[in-house]
Design an enzyme around this catalytic site. Sequence first.
Site, mmCIF file in Angstrom:
data_model
loop_
_atom_site.group_PDB
_atom_site.id
_atom_site.type_symbol
_atom_site.label_atom_id
_atom_site.label_comp_id
_atom_site.label_asym_id
_atom_site.label_seq_id
_atom_site.Cartn_x
_atom_site.Cartn_y
_atom_site.Cartn_z
ATOM 1 N N ASN A 62 -6.438 19.733 6.524
ATOM 2 C CA ASN A 62 -5.269 20.331 5.877
ATOM 3 C C ASN A 62 -5.571 21.461 4.902
ATOM 4 O O ASN A 62 -4.657 22.078 4.374
ATOM 5 C CB ASN A 62 -4.473 19.255 5.133
ATOM 6 C CG ASN A 62 -3.632 18.421 6.081
ATOM 7 O OD1 ASN A 62 -3.582 18.704 7.271
ATOM 8 N ND2 ASN A 62 -2.982 17.402 5.563
ATOM 9 N N ARG A 250 7.610 9.920 6.687
ATOM 10 C CA ARG A 250 6.856 9.763 7.931
ATOM 11 C C ARG A 250 7.726 9.094 8.981
ATOM 12 O O ARG A 250 8.813 8.610 8.675
ATOM 13 C CB ARG A 250 5.592 8.902 7.682
ATOM 14 C CG ARG A 250 4.531 9.584 6.800
ATOM 15 C CD ARG A 250 3.943 10.812 7.475
ATOM 16 N NE ARG A 250 2.894 11.468 6.685
ATOM 17 C CZ ARG A 250 3.088 12.496 5.847
ATOM 18 N NH1 ARG A 250 4.300 12.972 5.643
ATOM 19 N NH2 ARG A 250 2.073 13.061 5.217
ATOM 20 N N HIS A 389 -3.905 14.426 -2.268
ATOM 21 C CA HIS A 389 -2.876 14.833 -1.300
ATOM 22 C C HIS A 389 -1.754 15.497 -2.091
ATOM 23 O O HIS A 389 -2.022 16.424 -2.854
ATOM 24 C CB HIS A 389 -2.407 13.587 -0.530
ATOM 25 C CG HIS A 389 -1.856 13.880 0.827
ATOM 26 N ND1 HIS A 389 -0.661 14.511 1.009
ATOM 27 C CD2 HIS A 389 -2.327 13.615 2.080
ATOM 28 C CE1 HIS A 389 -0.410 14.632 2.315
ATOM 29 N NE2 HIS A 389 -1.413 14.095 2.992
HETATM 30 P P1 FAD Z 1 -11.421 8.228 0.441
HETATM 31 O O1 FAD Z 1 -11.887 9.158 1.494
HETATM 32 O O2 FAD Z 1 -10.247 7.396 0.744
HETATM 33 O O3 FAD Z 1 -12.665 7.292 0.044
HETATM 34 C C1 FAD Z 1 -12.584 6.256 -0.890
HETATM 35 C C2 FAD Z 1 -13.849 5.431 -0.777
HETATM 36 O O4 FAD Z 1 -13.958 4.527 -1.876
HETATM 37 C C3 FAD Z 1 -13.953 4.582 0.488
HETATM 38 O O5 FAD Z 1 -15.239 4.695 1.007
HETATM 39 C C4 FAD Z 1 -13.706 3.153 -0.041
HETATM 40 O O6 FAD Z 1 -14.306 2.183 0.773
HETATM 41 C C5 FAD Z 1 -14.367 3.260 -1.403
HETATM 42 N N1 FAD Z 1 -13.913 2.284 -2.397
HETATM 43 C C6 FAD Z 1 -12.661 2.003 -2.804
HETATM 44 N N2 FAD Z 1 -12.683 1.065 -3.767
HETATM 45 C C7 FAD Z 1 -13.978 0.749 -3.972
HETATM 46 C C8 FAD Z 1 -14.640 -0.160 -4.838
HETATM 47 N N3 FAD Z 1 -13.967 -0.919 -5.701
HETATM 48 N N4 FAD Z 1 -15.991 -0.236 -4.783
HETATM 49 C C9 FAD Z 1 -16.699 0.542 -3.920
HETATM 50 N N5 FAD Z 1 -16.125 1.414 -3.082
HETATM 51 C C10 FAD Z 1 -14.779 1.523 -3.122
HETATM 52 N N6 FAD Z 1 -6.410 15.129 4.876
HETATM 53 C C11 FAD Z 1 -6.506 16.124 5.783
HETATM 54 O O7 FAD Z 1 -7.303 17.043 5.592
HETATM 55 N N7 FAD Z 1 -5.752 16.129 6.912
HETATM 56 C C12 FAD Z 1 -4.883 15.127 7.211
HETATM 57 O O8 FAD Z 1 -4.217 15.150 8.250
HETATM 58 C C13 FAD Z 1 -4.774 14.054 6.287
HETATM 59 N N8 FAD Z 1 -3.957 13.020 6.551
HETATM 60 C C14 FAD Z 1 -3.969 11.929 5.727
HETATM 61 C C15 FAD Z 1 -3.232 10.821 6.095
HETATM 62 C C16 FAD Z 1 -3.243 9.700 5.306
HETATM 63 C C17 FAD Z 1 -2.488 8.497 5.744
HETATM 64 C C18 FAD Z 1 -3.964 9.702 4.077
HETATM 65 C C19 FAD Z 1 -3.958 8.493 3.193
HETATM 66 C C20 FAD Z 1 -4.701 10.802 3.698
HETATM 67 C C21 FAD Z 1 -4.717 11.936 4.523
HETATM 68 N N9 FAD Z 1 -5.468 13.062 4.208
HETATM 69 C C22 FAD Z 1 -5.564 14.103 5.094
HETATM 70 C C23 FAD Z 1 -6.163 13.174 2.898
HETATM 71 C C24 FAD Z 1 -7.598 12.675 2.903
HETATM 72 O O9 FAD Z 1 -7.725 11.527 3.659
HETATM 73 C C25 FAD Z 1 -8.000 12.414 1.451
HETATM 74 O O10 FAD Z 1 -7.746 13.590 0.725
HETATM 75 C C26 FAD Z 1 -9.472 12.067 1.256
HETATM 76 O O11 FAD Z 1 -9.852 11.011 2.097
HETATM 77 C C27 FAD Z 1 -9.733 11.701 -0.212
HETATM 78 O O12 FAD Z 1 -11.098 11.472 -0.380
HETATM 79 P P2 FAD Z 1 -11.634 10.405 -1.441
HETATM 80 O O13 FAD Z 1 -13.108 10.412 -1.351
HETATM 81 O O14 FAD Z 1 -10.996 10.622 -2.737
HETATM 82 O O15 FAD Z 1 -11.081 8.994 -0.904
#
Ligand code: FAD
Length: 627
Positions: A62, A250, A389
């Site tokens: 995105n 959605r 997001h």
């Molecule tokens: P995440 O990638 O979610 O990673 C979080 C991590 O923390 C995971 O590994 C989890 O296991 C770990 N964790 C959580 N709690 C603990 C704990 N207590 N101890 C140890 N580990 C823990 N982006 C796009 O580019 N295109 C799209 O089409 C798109 N669609 C999406 C659709 C949905 C339904 C969602 C929810 C998101 C979407 N996104 C999209 C956005 C994208 O997925 C997020 O921006 C991105 O994954 C955020 O990265 P993050 O590392 O913050 O979290």
Amino acid sequence: MANFETVEVSTDLLIIGGGMSACGAAVEAAYWAKKHGLKVTLVDKAAMDRSGAVAMGLSAINLYIGQAAGDNTVEDYVRYVRQDLMGITREDLVYSIARHVDSTVHLFEKWGLPIWKDENGKYVHEGRWQIMINGESYKIIVAEAAKNALNALGPDNIYERVFIVEPLMDGDRCVGAVGFSVRENKFYVFKAKAVLVGMGGAVHVFRPRSTGEGLGRSWYPPFNTGSSAYFTLKAGAEMTCQEVRFIPVRFKDAYGPVGAWFLLFKSVATNALGEDYMKTHPDVLEQYAPYGLTKPIPANLRNHLGLIDERAGKGPIYMRTEEAIQRLAQEMPDEKQRKKKLKELEAEAWEDFLDMTISQALLWAATNTFPEEKPSEIAACEPYFIGSHSGASGAWVSGPEDIAPAEYQWGYTNMSTVKGLFCAGDASGASSHKFSSGSFTEGRIAAKSAIRFIVENNEEPKVDAAQVEELKARILKPLDTFEQYKGMTTDPDVNPNYIRPKQFMFRLQKLMDEYAGGVSKSFTTNKYLLEKGLELLEMLKEDSEKLAAENLHELMRCWENVHRMWQAEAHIRSVLFREETRWPGYYIRADFPNLDEENWKCFVNCRWDRNTGQWEVFKRPVISIID
Ligand code: FAD
């Protein structure tokens, strides 16, 4: 106390989480750590190949600027994000991510992610900033690169299936984390010179729409439960935008994505009477000027317009899939090509779901839905916390030296207000619309900065053994509670001495739904409801001491719910503090229904004081760096 081995791990940089931001952090940190002879350790509650929000795959990236091809500028992106968030955004952070994001996408492609190309070899765009991918294995590809980078640094740098509960502190510096294995009786103590939080956002804080066999089904995958917010709050970090929840609209019940329909297929959504709610409420858009009068209309206002029709009894709201498909097919010059195009569009429609929300394809199949023949219902989901997001909640982090105004710059880039504690992705706030590529990029930025912090503050972490023992006892207590009292009733679910995590979660969700403006209240709340909600939350907090766990899985469930509860409190306090309605499609303050640019064009920040246990909620200025 339950019989648990304590495992101690000493490292330089501890990355918590294994999702997009953590994988970006691992790749970048490994590069700089090698130069400085440092150790980097990553810990994830799940298995990195399929952990976090991208677990099931995605159908689009995105955030891609296309700087080299001159498609867009970084400044354009900052303007877009600012507009979508109704003026409330840290432009320095958004700018910093956007200027580096293209290089991240090119890395993904190099590692094997199939990105759609047109006949001229250019990426196929879904919308201005989104590019289409064959993304079922997106997370596996990204995790492989992160694992390779960490494994190249040395053995035993990756801990999977370890749930992190609490920060370890040395005075005001964060020096590690503690948690437990969700598979074996092991309590983990990670000591580090710097900690990078990437544990995602939070789901199931509010009661979901789903019930019965479908209970727990939500747009946001169930894995992220507010651990980033809890960890940073407990370390004493200042938080921002905790009121800015995200409510996506959605496909109803299976939560399938709408992006491809709105952007790629140029579909419209209408109420049951066939009226395009984006066109029938100009007065409402005017009410939210200047944001309501500028294109693109912010996501929350688009939600709001649909919800107005729903509240007026004009539902269901439909995505007009059949009209969009037929219109696109009709654009072809002859019958043969029209038929071919129709087949292609049908395939793309199904693939879009199969890439990232398989259950929506199942629901279509189960309800005899042929998207080329009949429209499908869409609906506003329950609220989520996802700062990467279209929400904005997360920690308040220091901006990049070269562009951040002085008010936003107090230390190393992406360091929170706590020394040694860095945040990225959903864990860092006020920089929405990072998405998968931007979260990975922010992980890289934060990791590079954290390594610099370690090199310049290279002191061994001092961890008080008593602090560790106290944390161990508290974290494992739900297991002891269950053992102690389980025989006192014939039904283990009903017991006057404890509460099981599932019941605890239902209580939290009911409270949030009814007092903080969830689905059942059509996202509407007011001062009195919020105050009542806080009162009940206080009692829930007291009862959290009585959580009981039958096994390791339930122990994780207990702590997930405590994490959610803290996210809930930060949210209620911030919604209560902001006396206006700025994002009406996310929530309405019925007692302050209007936008108030004069008094509330500011950030609402909060902090929980580690010494006094008191909350503070206060304003921070919004400072623009782009015209
Ligand atoms: P995440 O990638 O979610 O990673 C979080 C991590 O923390 C995971 O590994 C989890 O296991 C770990 N964790 C959580 N709690 C603990 C704990 N207590 N101890 C140890 N580990 C823990 N982006 C796009 O580019 N295109 C799209 O089409 C798109 N669609 C999406 C659709 C949905 C339904 C969602 C929810 C998101 C979407 N996104 C999209 C956005 C994208 O997925 C997020 O921006 C991105 O994954 C955020 O990265 P993050 O590392 O913050 O979290």
